[in-house]
Structure formats: C-alpha cells, structure tokens
Design a protein around this motif. Structure first.
Motif, PDB file in Angstrom:
ATOM      1  N   ARG A  35       0.824  -1.202   0.000  1.00 54.62           N
ATOM      2  CA  ARG A  35       0.000   0.000   0.000  1.00 54.62           C
ATOM      3  C   ARG A  35       0.854   1.245   0.000  1.00 54.62           C
ATOM      4  N   GLY A  39      -1.551   7.091   0.853  1.00 54.26           N
ATOM      5  CA  GLY A  39      -2.968   6.864   0.586  1.00 54.26           C
ATOM      6  C   GLY A  39      -3.730   6.415   1.805  1.00 54.26           C
ATOM      7  N   GLY A 186      -5.419   3.322 -16.054  1.00 55.26           N
ATOM      8  CA  GLY A 186      -6.740   2.706 -16.051  1.00 55.26           C
ATOM      9  C   GLY A 186      -7.370   2.598 -17.418  1.00 55.26           C
ATOM     10  N   SER A 235      -2.193   2.382 -11.512  1.00 55.42           N
ATOM     11  CA  SER A 235      -3.574   2.174 -11.055  1.00 55.42           C
ATOM     12  C   SER A 235      -3.652   1.782  -9.586  1.00 55.42           C
ATOM     13  N   GLY A 236      -2.513   1.666  -8.907  1.00 50.89           N
ATOM     14  CA  GLY A 236      -2.505   1.312  -7.490  1.00 50.89           C
ATOM     15  C   GLY A 236      -2.521  -0.179  -7.227  1.00 50.89           C
ATOM     16  N   GLU A 237      -2.332  -1.016  -8.267  1.00 49.64           N
ATOM     17  CA  GLU A 237      -2.297  -2.473  -8.090  1.00 49.64           C
ATOM     18  C   GLU A 237      -0.845  -2.918  -7.942  1.00 49.64           C
ATOM     19  N   GLN A 426      -7.532   8.392 -15.627  1.00 50.12           N
ATOM     20  CA  GLN A 426      -7.763   7.265 -14.722  1.00 50.12           C
ATOM     21  C   GLN A 426      -6.405   6.769 -14.226  1.00 50.12           C
ATOM     22  N   SER A 427      -5.992   7.295 -13.090  1.00 55.28           N
ATOM     23  CA  SER A 427      -4.673   7.000 -12.541  1.00 55.28           C
ATOM     24  C   SER A 427      -4.759   6.960 -11.028  1.00 55.28           C
ATOM     25  N   GLY A 428      -4.356   5.833 -10.443  1.00 57.03           N
ATOM     26  CA  GLY A 428      -4.349   5.727  -9.000  1.00 57.03           C
ATOM     27  C   GLY A 428      -3.406   6.728  -8.359  1.00 57.03           C
ATOM     28  N   ARG A 429      -2.261   6.969  -9.002  1.00 56.08           N
ATOM     29  CA  ARG A 429      -1.311   7.945  -8.445  1.00 56.08           C
ATOM     30  C   ARG A 429      -1.901   9.360  -8.475  1.00 56.08           C
ATOM     31  N   GLU A 431      -5.101  10.045  -8.454  1.00 49.66           N
ATOM     32  CA  GLU A 431      -6.190  10.057  -7.466  1.00 49.66           C
ATOM     33  C   GLU A 431      -5.634  10.257  -6.058  1.00 49.66           C
ATOM     34  N   GLN A 432      -4.490   9.638  -5.768  1.00 51.48           N
ATOM     35  CA  GLN A 432      -3.880   9.818  -4.456  1.00 51.48           C
ATOM     36  C   GLN A 432      -3.460  11.266  -4.242  1.00 51.48           C
TER      37      GLN A 432
END
Length: 467
Positions: A35, A39, A186, A235-237, A426-429, A431-432
């Motif tokens: 993790r 985040g 994403g 994407s945070g995976e 669409q990006s986890g980074r 979004e964080q």
C-alpha cells in the motif's frame, strides 16, 4: 453454526512465539508493503487487531488476500515457507502466483488470472513483497538458471515469426504507452494484457529463422510486459505490478537486452520508493546502473536510470552521492538532446521528467525551495501528450508550496490538478494526489478562506464520484 477451532493455525502461532496482538502486528506490517504510504489505509493504518486473529483461531476463515498475507508474515518469522494450505482454513482459494523459472509459464499463468471474470478473487492472494525480490548483480539475469531455451524447445505452433512481427509488437506497445501517458493506467490495460496473453504469447511459441529475431521478439514482449506492470502500478495495483515487472525482467534476461533490464529495474526502484521501501529501492536502483545496463544504454536512457538512482540515494540519506548522480543525469540528457539516436523504446524521458525526479530528490534532501523550482520547471515544459504525469506533478508541486506556507499558490496549483482529472484521467497515483489535497486542506477549512474552500469542495466532489 458451530465452528471448529483451527488447531493448525494455533500450532503455527505457538511455533512463532506470537501472542494474538503480535500476530496482528506482523500481519499489518506485511500487508503494508503493498500500500502507498500517502494513501488511505497506508502503513500507519492497522488492518486487523488481535480479535481478528482470535476469530481465525476459533474457526473463522479470513477473506480476500488475508490468508496470503498471514502466510507471508509467518514465513518470515519461521524462516521457512508457510503455505496458505498449512494455515488450516479449509479449502484454499487460488494459490498466489509464483515466479516459475520459465518466463512463458509465468506469462500464461499471470495473463490467465488477470483476464479471468473472477479476477478480483484470483488476484487477491498476491501481495507486494520486498522479500520476494531477487536483486540481480552485474549482468547476471534472474531467469538464467542455464542457457536460454533454443527455439525448438519452445515450439508449440507452426507460426513463422519475422522481423515484421517484432515491429508490429513494438508499434502497438508505443500506442498503448501513448494512451497511458495521456489518460493514465486505467485506460486500455485490459486490451494490452489480452494482446500480450494471446498474440504475443503465440509469437513467443513460434518458429524463428534466426536467433536474432527470437531475442528481439523476447525484448519486445519484455517491454510490453513492463508497460502492463507500469500501468498496474499507476492504477494502485502494486502486487500485480511487481509480478509483471519480474516477468519483464525475465524476458529481458532471455533476450540478453541489458539496457532494457536496467530500465525495468529502474521502474521497480521507483515503485519501491513510492511505497516507502528505501533500502530495497536503493538496491534495485544500484543494480539498474551496473555494467551493460548502464554502459549499453543511450544517453537518454542513462539519464532516466541516473535520476531515479539519485532519488534512491537521497532517500537513503546519501546526500553527496545523490547530488553527484543528479548532475550526471543532467549531463546525460544534454547529450541526448544534442542529437544522439535513440532506440525504439517507450521511455519518453525529457526535460520535464528530469525536473520532476530532480524535484522529488531535492525534497528528500530538505531543499524545499529547490523542489518547488524544479516541479515548476516540469509543469512548464511538459507537453500535452503527458497529461497523467502532469497531474501527478501538479499534486507534488502543490504539496511543496503548502509545506512552504504558500497556501494560495498551492490552491491555484491544485485547481490545475483537478482540471486535469476532470478531463478523464484514470490513474491511481493522480487520485492519491487528490486525496492528499483533501487531507492537507482539511485543517484550514474552518478559516473559511475562499480559495481553500473552493478547492477542498472540488476535491471532495471528485473523490465522491469514485465511491
């Protein structure tokens, strides 16, 4: 319903010498590796308590990736492999994806799970693990248990593979990479994995007229696997990204493409840095600049390897070495800009990227004003084709301005970040970065400062759409 006490788990906890609270602590530390520290649910947020462990011993089966995380924690404690099946939870779910010696076996297993309709459960058992990383030294490649398999050993179809097939894989890799840079990891990743798992796998099992073509195809497949890992990371995976990076490194080793191996190790170091595993990041970054991984690379490639190495050195507290590495990266990029030809790679490294990584390095060295200056240079020089990374940079720049007491400037910067997110990134980074905006502005909301209120409300509205 009467539950049966889990004697197998109780025995393992006894062997480990753990109380229920100690077991919960070890579980949380192992789970935290996958993790982001910035985040929600980061390493500072415990996942389970001693009551969870007591329920498991009492016969309750944990859900999701919990069995795999517990097996990892016990394996470290007992210094031997503890499988999920040994935990006594009954019929185990899909086994965590392991790294067999043959890269094609890894590709088949990983692609099958990644594309499965029940993907969420199949991938729940894998966790990001620094213990699983075997950092190669020198030019020894991790998949080289012996000589690379000859073409006849890999033939499973009658497809004749040509140089044109290699060119096609590289062209499509560039197309997927361009989408990733504009829109985030994403977008399009499922299509990429499908192509890698079907068409590219068939090509890797095909017939080659020349050994050179086989190696070039393995190199092209390696770069595509790397890109799948990078998009999963964005994407945070993180556990899935780690598996694809490891696969890509295996394929690069089989292809004897040393500069590409260095590039993949650089990405793995970047991931480890973002997750807060600084010792692992430095080991990976050191490996990326060793021998032919660095000497065989072009100046632009060397600049990318060098600037991440500098950031890892800074995170490890090695200030002078970090500054020296930054200067060398700047010189390498200057040589690239002087007209040195580049390979057909998906590196996309230029002044904006150098400035971004330089800023992150300076931030680790305590030079906040220098970091703000370099983040600003990155924002000014990044082109429209790189909207995802531009959004990430705006998030970091705003945070640095906020830490420097420049609240109004930070809010203006973050307004730009939110503008970018509204364009469909669409990006986890990224979004964080929005999560961080909300967290950093929260203490100021009661002051009713107009620009603070406006940006905080926009961040809240954006995040509420995600849930």
């Amino acid at each position: 319903m009467t539950r049966t006490r889990n004697e197998q788990l109780a025995s393992l906890l006894g062997e480990a010498g753990w109380s229920r609270a100690q077991a919960a602590g070890a579980f949380n530390r192992a789970a935290a590796e996958g993790r982001s520290p910035d985040g929600p649910g980061g390493p500072g947020s415990p996942l389970i308590g001693r009551s969870h462990v007591s329920m498991w011993v009492g016969g309750t089966r944990p859900s999701g990736s919990a069995p795999a995380v517990l097996a990892l924690a016990l394996s470290r404690r007992l210094k031997r492999v503890v499988t999920v099946a040994e935990l006594g939870f009954g019929t185990p779910g899909p086994a965590p994806l392991g790294p067999p010696a043959d890269a094609l076996t890894v590709l088949a297993d990983l692609g099958r799970a990644d594309l499965h309709p029940d993907r969420r459960n199949l991938l729940a058992g894998i966790v990001y693990s620094t213990a699983a990383l075997a950092v190669p030294s020198g030019d020894r490649q991790p998949s080289s248990a012996g000589p690379a398999p000859q073409p006849a050993e890999r033939v499973a179809n009658h497809l004749r593979v040509t140089q044109g097939d290699v060119a096609t894989v590289r062209e499509l890799t560039h197309a997927f990479s361009a989408v990733d840079q504009r829109r985030g990891g994403g977008h399009g990743r499922t299509a990429l994995v499908q192509y890698l798992h079907t068409d590219v796998t068939d090509l890797l099992h095909g017939r080659y007229a020349h050994e050179r073509v086989r190696r070039e195809m393995e190199s092209a497949a390696s770069e595509l696997a790397y890109l799948s890992g990078w998009m999963a990371f964005d994407s945070g995976e993180n556990p899935l990204a780690q598996r694809y990076f490891t696969l890509a490194l295996q394929l690069a080793g089989d292809a004897q493409d040393h500069p590409l191996g260095g590039h993949i190790l650089r990405a793995m170091a970047h991931q480890a840095l973002d997750l807060g595993h600084f010792d692992t990041a430095l080991a990976l970054a050191e490996a990326s600049v060793q021998d032919r991984r660095y000497s065989g690379a072009t100046p632009r490639e060397r600049a990318l390897l060098g600037v991440v190495h500098a950031r890892a050195l800074a995170a490890a507290g090695r200030t002078r070495s970090a500054v020296k590495a930054l200067l060398r990266a700047e010189n390498d990029l200057a040589a690239a800009d002087a007209g040195v030809s580049e390979p057909h790679r998906t590196f996309f490294f230029g002044e904006a990227s150098l400035a971004h990584e330089t800023a992150r390095t300076l931030g680790l060295l305590g030079d906040r004003k220098g970091a703000i200056r370099e983040f600003g240079r990155s924002v000014r020089t990044r082109g429209a084709a790189f909207r995802r990374t531009h959004a990430v940079t705006l998030g970091h720049l705003g945070a640095a301005q906020m830490a420097d007491g420049r609240v109004e400037e930070a809010c203006a910067t973050w307004s730009g970040l939110l503008d970018s997110m509204e364009e469909g990134i669409q990006s986890g980074r990224a979004e964080q970065a929005v999560v961080q905006v909300r967290r950093l502005l929260s203490p100021l909301r009661h002051r009713r400062i107009p620009w603070v209120t406006a940006v905080a409300e926009r961040a809240n509205r954006h995040l509420s759409k995600l849930h």
